[in-house]
Write a protein that holds these residues in place. Sequence first.
Motif, mmCIF file in Angstrom:
data_model
loop_
_atom_site.group_PDB
_atom_site.id
_atom_site.type_symbol
_atom_site.label_atom_id
_atom_site.label_comp_id
_atom_site.label_asym_id
_atom_site.label_seq_id
_atom_site.Cartn_x
_atom_site.Cartn_y
_atom_site.Cartn_z
ATOM 1 N N GLY A 32 0.802 -1.219 0.000
ATOM 2 C CA GLY A 32 0.000 0.000 0.000
ATOM 3 C C GLY A 32 0.834 1.266 0.000
ATOM 4 N N ASP A 33 0.136 2.432 0.036
ATOM 5 C CA ASP A 33 0.837 3.715 -0.030
ATOM 6 C C ASP A 33 1.005 4.377 1.328
ATOM 7 O OD1 ASP A 33 -1.743 4.497 0.505
ATOM 8 O OD2 ASP A 33 -1.932 5.880 -1.178
ATOM 9 N N ASP A 34 0.492 3.729 2.398
ATOM 10 C CA ASP A 34 0.609 4.260 3.747
ATOM 11 C C ASP A 34 1.863 3.666 4.383
ATOM 12 O OD1 ASP A 34 0.465 4.903 6.430
ATOM 13 O OD2 ASP A 34 -1.691 4.540 6.587
ATOM 14 N N LEU A 35 2.869 4.526 4.616
ATOM 15 C CA LEU A 35 4.155 4.045 5.114
ATOM 16 C C LEU A 35 4.026 3.399 6.493
ATOM 17 C CD1 LEU A 35 7.124 3.978 4.238
ATOM 18 C CD2 LEU A 35 7.445 6.156 5.401
ATOM 19 N N ALA A 36 3.158 3.938 7.345
ATOM 20 C CA ALA A 36 2.971 3.356 8.675
ATOM 21 C C ALA A 36 2.355 1.961 8.566
ATOM 22 C CB ALA A 36 2.097 4.260 9.534
ATOM 23 N N ALA A 37 1.365 1.801 7.682
ATOM 24 C CA ALA A 37 0.775 0.475 7.471
ATOM 25 C C ALA A 37 1.796 -0.482 6.877
ATOM 26 C CB ALA A 37 -0.447 0.594 6.558
ATOM 27 N N ALA A 38 2.649 0.019 5.987
ATOM 28 C CA ALA A 38 3.699 -0.823 5.402
ATOM 29 C C ALA A 38 4.669 -1.307 6.479
ATOM 30 C CB ALA A 38 4.440 -0.052 4.329
ATOM 31 N N LEU A 39 4.948 -0.452 7.462
ATOM 32 C CA LEU A 39 5.826 -0.859 8.566
ATOM 33 C C LEU A 39 5.219 -2.027 9.328
ATOM 34 C CD1 LEU A 39 8.220 -0.457 10.506
ATOM 35 C CD2 LEU A 39 6.845 1.241 11.719
ATOM 36 N N ARG A 40 3.935 -1.938 9.630
ATOM 37 C CA ARG A 40 3.289 -3.021 10.362
ATOM 38 C C ARG A 40 3.259 -4.307 9.541
ATOM 39 N NH1 ARG A 40 0.613 1.605 12.454
ATOM 40 N NH2 ARG A 40 -0.829 1.792 10.713
ATOM 41 N N THR A 41 3.059 -4.168 8.221
ATOM 42 C CA THR A 41 3.062 -5.347 7.346
ATOM 43 C C THR A 41 4.443 -5.997 7.325
ATOM 44 O OG1 THR A 41 1.355 -4.344 5.959
ATOM 45 C CG2 THR A 41 2.599 -6.171 5.006
ATOM 46 N N ALA A 42 5.475 -5.180 7.249
ATOM 47 C CA ALA A 42 6.841 -5.727 7.220
ATOM 48 C C ALA A 42 7.185 -6.427 8.523
ATOM 49 C CB ALA A 42 7.827 -4.601 6.937
ATOM 50 N N ARG A 43 6.721 -5.885 9.634
ATOM 51 C CA ARG A 43 7.028 -6.492 10.939
ATOM 52 C C ARG A 43 6.470 -7.909 11.047
ATOM 53 N NH1 ARG A 43 5.566 -1.457 14.988
ATOM 54 N NH2 ARG A 43 7.655 -0.493 15.093
ATOM 55 N N ARG A 44 5.259 -8.099 10.526
ATOM 56 C CA ARG A 44 4.657 -9.422 10.651
ATOM 57 C C ARG A 44 4.829 -10.275 9.393
ATOM 58 N NH1 ARG A 44 0.110 -5.909 10.281
ATOM 59 N NH2 ARG A 44 -0.980 -6.123 8.278
ATOM 60 N N GLY A 45 5.450 -9.699 8.371
ATOM 61 C CA GLY A 45 5.542 -10.371 7.075
ATOM 62 C C GLY A 45 6.498 -11.549 7.076
ATOM 63 N N GLN A 46 6.218 -12.482 6.184
ATOM 64 C CA GLN A 46 7.057 -13.664 6.011
ATOM 65 C C GLN A 46 7.605 -13.763 4.590
ATOM 66 O OE1 GLN A 46 7.716 -15.607 8.698
ATOM 67 N NE2 GLN A 46 6.468 -14.124 9.844
ATOM 68 N N ASP A 47 7.408 -12.695 3.800
ATOM 69 C CA ASP A 47 7.862 -12.743 2.408
ATOM 70 C C ASP A 47 9.335 -12.356 2.313
ATOM 71 O OD1 ASP A 47 7.733 -10.063 2.945
ATOM 72 O OD2 ASP A 47 6.283 -9.563 1.395
ATOM 73 N N GLY A 48 9.862 -12.406 1.086
ATOM 74 C CA GLY A 48 11.273 -12.095 0.863
ATOM 75 C C GLY A 48 11.614 -10.675 1.241
ATOM 76 N N TYR A 49 10.697 -9.729 0.946
ATOM 77 C CA TYR A 49 10.968 -8.338 1.284
ATOM 78 C C TYR A 49 11.105 -8.181 2.790
ATOM 79 C CZ TYR A 49 10.549 -3.352 2.007
ATOM 80 O OH TYR A 49 10.792 -2.064 2.409
ATOM 81 N N ALA A 50 10.181 -8.769 3.549
ATOM 82 C CA ALA A 50 10.225 -8.634 5.006
ATOM 83 C C ALA A 50 11.515 -9.203 5.575
ATOM 84 C CB ALA A 50 9.014 -9.329 5.628
ATOM 85 N N ALA A 51 11.996 -10.298 5.001
ATOM 86 C CA ALA A 51 13.248 -10.892 5.489
ATOM 87 C C ALA A 51 14.421 -9.946 5.255
ATOM 88 C CB ALA A 51 13.485 -12.228 4.793
ATOM 89 N N ARG A 52 14.482 -9.356 4.058
ATOM 90 C CA ARG A 52 15.570 -8.414 3.779
ATOM 91 C C ARG A 52 15.447 -7.166 4.644
ATOM 92 N NH1 ARG A 52 13.875 -9.633 -1.195
ATOM 93 N NH2 ARG A 52 13.098 -7.532 -1.604
ATOM 94 N N TRP A 53 14.204 -6.721 4.869
ATOM 95 C CA TRP A 53 13.962 -5.540 5.693
ATOM 96 C C TRP A 53 14.456 -5.772 7.119
ATOM 97 C CZ3 TRP A 53 10.513 -5.180 9.909
ATOM 98 C CH2 TRP A 53 10.344 -3.880 10.422
ATOM 99 N N LYS A 54 14.141 -6.914 7.679
ATOM 100 C CA LYS A 54 14.566 -7.198 9.055
ATOM 101 C C LYS A 54 16.089 -7.257 9.170
ATOM 102 C CE LYS A 54 10.259 -9.610 10.053
ATOM 103 N NZ LYS A 54 9.562 -10.918 10.135
ATOM 104 N N GLN A 55 16.728 -7.807 8.144
ATOM 105 C CA GLN A 55 18.186 -7.860 8.149
ATOM 106 C C GLN A 55 18.777 -6.457 8.100
ATOM 107 O OE1 GLN A 55 20.038 -9.548 4.587
ATOM 108 N NE2 GLN A 55 21.516 -10.626 5.874
#
Length: 833
Positions: A467-490
């Motif tokens: 989505g276009d809401d950066l705060a919502a994207a942060l919450r998605t990345a925190r709980r995400g299990q996709d490739g992007y979330a893994a790279r983001w956490k690293q």
Amino acid sequence: MIRTEALDLLPVRTAVPALRRALDDRGVAVLCAPPGTGKTTLVPLVLAGLTGEGPVRRVVVAEPRRIAARAAARRMAWLLGEQPGGRIGFTVRGERVVGRDTVVEVVTTGVLLQRLQRDQELAGVDVVIIDECHERHLDADTVAAFLLDVREAIRPDLRLVAASATTDAEGWARLLGDAPVVEAQGVSYPVEVVWAPPARPVKPPHGMRVDPALLTHVAATVRRALGEREGDVLCFLPGVGEISRVAGQLAGADAEVLQVHGRAPAAVQDAVLAGSSGGRRVILATSVAESSLTVPGVRAVVDSGLAREPRTDHARGLSALTTVRASQAAGRQRAGRAGREAPGAVYRCWEQAEDGRLARFPAPEIKVADLAAFALQAACWGDPGACSLALLDPPPAGAMGAAREVLEAIGAVDAEGRVTARGVRMSRLGLHPRLARALLDGAEEAGARRAAEVVALLSEEPPREYGDDLAAALRTARRGQDGYAARWKQEVRRLSSQVEGAGSGESRSDDAVVGLVAALAFPERVARARGDGAFLMVSGTGAELRDSSRLRSAPWLAVAVADRPSHAASARVRLAAVVDEPTALLAAGHLRVRGEEVRWVDGEVVARSVDRVGAVELSVRPLKQPDPELVRGALVEGLRREGLGLLRWTRDSEQFRLRLAFLHRVLGGPWPDVSDEALLAETGAWLEPELSRARRRSDLGRIDAGQALRRLLPWATGEAVRLDELAPERIEVPSGSRIRVEYGGEQPVLAVKLQELFGLSETPRVAGVPVLVHLLSPAGRPAAVTADLASFWQDGYKAVRAELRGRYPKHPWPEDPRTVQATRYTSARLKRS
């Protein structure tokens, strides 16, 4: 165990002796080797002495991309019968696989830049290979310039190789100091070119947009290639979004569909490079698959003909990737993927006639990109203007100026462009300077961990489904299990470790922290609502949200990602966070201005007291008694915008200006230039004191322009008194009439009745220039035009006399007009007199 047989099959081996001689003799070389010859894998092993040839040397190989660096290291380790981390290692951002025995290390150019800034000597390194230099990435160009500085100043023993499959060999050879060029002959298999344009025209790319009809055609061409060819199909597309859409259209195809791009998980990249386990594959890839690695099993390439390049709008502070036609060099690289292991084919999704019109090489990134990071690197290197760096293309002055403004605003450089201690720290974070500022200042306000989370989101844009809401994207990345979330956490872990000990910021909500950090990174993009999903950025650029966005009701936004298509009036917001006014003012406070503002707006002087942040007005009130100098400046701006027609021009004034223009053209100085440009540039010289007394548009209309222009006459030299002599307003003709001279054309014009010139044998002159005589009939209509009156009386008068004599019988028409007296009257009146 070394795989000697595989090494011996690599065609580049034949060029190795010449390359070693060049390095022994000169220390530098340019290596040109076609795709698939082994330049990326065999050459480093040989130069490191790991194949049993020559002494052991430590070699660093610089690759433009992380995927290429990992792949090259794994391939070299396999050739030695090892795993990465032994004699072969690699380092990319956030991942380092090296060991005590590592001799060849593959790094990204960004990592090598950081290493050079910390250790200019590159202690312990004997050879550096800059691979795929033809791609002209900014980091690679910068690395080459720094290494040449190092060789010249402190490490003349450091050996340097510029390697590529398709490159400007002569240019690189000159840059490296007339370096020898070593060419390897490839033995790639023949590749058949199949021209496969869409049946109907498709729209050219705009910004990030690609015509869906083209993507449908590309998917159909992939299916065609699967039906016509054996083996796997490699398809080149410009970006992740296009890969996803084509993958969806290939559902049900009799092949496994894989996606390769910079964001793909390492496991997927490894699976693609490992080859097929049985069935056929379709690999959808961005330009990361063009070079530096071989995809096993590929026999057909489908090329969409598109690529992504960075573009920067310095005036609006917007940077983004844009879709462009791929260059001819990229087309050759892509086609070469089909002929690595056997004969193959490339399906090009454009007309053959278009191919010759494509650019030869990709645009050098230094010409089109945001140069803030480059400018900071140059400042840290001790050359703020990059004036003495050895670069194939110099950085554009405008882009460097914009970059320096950014760096000065965030405290990375001082007013003279010298790097500050803060700037040095920023340069070592491995981030764009804007994001480095957001991390450092955001950590002080909100704590290291949460600032790092937001900056990690900003450093690699989240998938569109976030989505276009950066705060919502942060919450998605925190709980995400996709490739992007893994790279983001690293990346969050990496960044957090570099700002430990900063403030806690526990009192702020996640949404407030996201807005603050985004605003710190992009203060010029802080935007206030204008209603109905429209916003105005501090930079002055309009911004719009899509209709379905939940951000449309926000009073203020911190815009993280936006692009502005060339045909659009406003930028499209793709990623943003809600902020309140205090946060907006905190982030963009350096752009806040309070004071009197007098401007020319919509044809009138407007005087206001304004509190503004950039283009966003916080409060405005009318100004009753504005500063006269500001008013004068606004009036001059009005004249420049709307022209000198705002002044009062009578017929005499206009003629006076034309007379001065004529004298300036014919005689030059001291007669003044009275063109619009000259007069607008020197308003003080001729419009004072009238201009100082004016307060509004109507006051300009009362200024007699002709009278004001008299101030420009050359009074000091005494020439002014000769105005009427050199460029008279009127000329007296033989009849006694005083006829006005028109000075508007290239030659002064005297329009006079023919009979009034009887007896005049020579053409009148002004300032030595013969006037153009318009001879009129008794009724004032044009009869003839001449600049040579004597010639007219001799040759032209007879025909004119014959025509006018019958039409005007009451007027005199002598046979020889040179011998009679001029007159304004008819023959009858002449007799009476």
